[in-house]
Design an enzyme around this catalytic site. Structure first.
Site, PDB file in Angstrom:
ATOM      1  N   GLY A  74       0.813  -1.215   0.000  1.00 52.14           N
ATOM      2  CA  GLY A  74       0.000   0.000   0.000  1.00 52.14           C
ATOM      3  C   GLY A  74       0.844   1.261   0.000  1.00 52.14           C
ATOM      4  O   GLY A  74       0.510   2.249  -0.655  1.00 52.14           O
ATOM      5  N   ASP A  75       1.957   1.239   0.736  1.00 51.91           N
ATOM      6  CA  ASP A  75       2.868   2.384   0.759  1.00 51.91           C
ATOM      7  C   ASP A  75       3.474   2.600  -0.632  1.00 51.91           C
ATOM      8  O   ASP A  75       3.613   3.738  -1.088  1.00 51.91           O
ATOM      9  CB  ASP A  75       3.984   2.158   1.772  1.00 51.91           C
ATOM     10  CG  ASP A  75       3.447   1.768   3.143  1.00 51.91           C
ATOM     11  OD1 ASP A  75       2.326   2.171   3.474  1.00 51.91           O
ATOM     12  OD2 ASP A  75       4.164   1.055   3.865  1.00 51.91           O
TER      13      ASP A  75
END
Length: 305
Positions: A250-251
């Site tokens: 997600g980052d």
């Protein structure tokens, strides 16, 4: 300049086992170490995409030294506040039949230390991008992100927030350029199940009404959905591949969106594709994806189109 904030950076200790059994000694078949934390992960992926950033945060003890040295080795600038006691946290990621995590507590952060961080952040200027990522340590007040955003209020700074629940919604009044909830986080914010794509779109629209300019929703194995500032809905599917770890995916998506958007002159299709490529490439890697891995995945996504 891009700036990222990670209030509690970590060393992620990833252990691989054939199986994990409670109550006995389990022996690994392999292990890796990574420096981590949402903001740090975003800085690392931005670096792979050719974008320089400076990382803010707190470090302490021997593990803090390792985090700072790791960032320097990657060529990423840091503006860390060194705490006088404790150690930066170690997170244990167990990879067996199922994935499990044990996240460390981290050092105490005093009000004096937080004030020192705010003072360091005065270098942020018009035209810069500020990324706030992750949870707030329990030794800090829950309004830490709000205080940071109030500190830069009045400057023309592009704000990005990757957080959950009230921590995210409290930041929406500052009109962030980008937020990235996932389906679970949407369900928590709006207290409803995400049973179909329309549910996700309706919640994304509500977040937009509350102040977010762009909302990208991570759909896990199903890809991602973007509600962009122009009001359009875009979706992208993941490509097939062997998932090695979802940590940091997600980052990586956040970093990919920002890089894709800027490098294309504000093209949302390119921003979403780069975001998905970074997320997929990270999932196919043991750690964060590197530039070559991202390039190969992005090429496959383009060829699919």
């Amino acid at each position: 300049m891009f700036y990222t904030v990670t209030l509690s950076p970590s060393i992620d200790y990833v252990v691989h086992l054939k199986s994990f059994t409670k109550g006995i000694t389990n022996r690994t078949i392999s292990e890796e170490y990574y420096i981590g934390g949402k903001g740090i992960n975003i800085s690392c992926v931005l670096k792979e995409l050719g974008i320089e950033s400076t990382a803010f945060g707190f470090i302490a003890g021997l593990t803090g030294d390792t985090i700072e040295e790791g960032m320097q080795h990657k060529g990423i600038q840091t503006q860390f506040i060194r705490l006088p006691e404790g150690n930066s946290r170690i997170n244990v990621k167990i990879k067996a039949a199922e994935e499990s995590e044990i996240n460390g507590q981290g050092p105490d952060i005093s009000e004096e230390a937080f004030s020192a961080l705010l003072a360091k952040m005065d270098i942020i200027a018009d035209g810069d991008t500020l990324v706030l990522g992750g949870a707030i340590p329990n030794t800090l007040a829950g309004d830490a992100y709000v205080r940071i955003l109030q500190r830069i209020k009045g400057k023309q700074v592009r704000i990005v927030v990757d957080a959950s629940r009230k921590l995210l919604t409290d930041c929406l009044k500052f009109k962030p350029f980008l937020i990235k909830p996932n389906k679970r986080e949407l369900a928590e914010i709006f207290m409803k199940q995400m049973t179909c794509e329309q549910d996700i779109i309706e919640c994304a629209k509500e977040l937009k009404k509350m102040g977010a300019k762009n909302v990208i929703v991570s759909l896990g194995v199903d890809g991602a959905l973007l509600l962009s500032e122009d009001g359009n809905i875009r979706t992208i599917r993941n490509i097939p591949g062997k998932v090695r770890s979802t940590v940091g995916a997600g980052d990586a998506m956040m970093a990919g969106f920002l890089a894709g958007y800027d490098n294309s002159g504000g093209n949302y299709d390119e921003a979403l594709l780069t975001a998905a490529a970074c997320g997929n490439a990270t999932a196919f890697s043991s750690g964060l994806a590197d530039a070559e891995g991202i390039r190969l995945v992005a090429q496959k996504m383009r060829n699919r189109e």
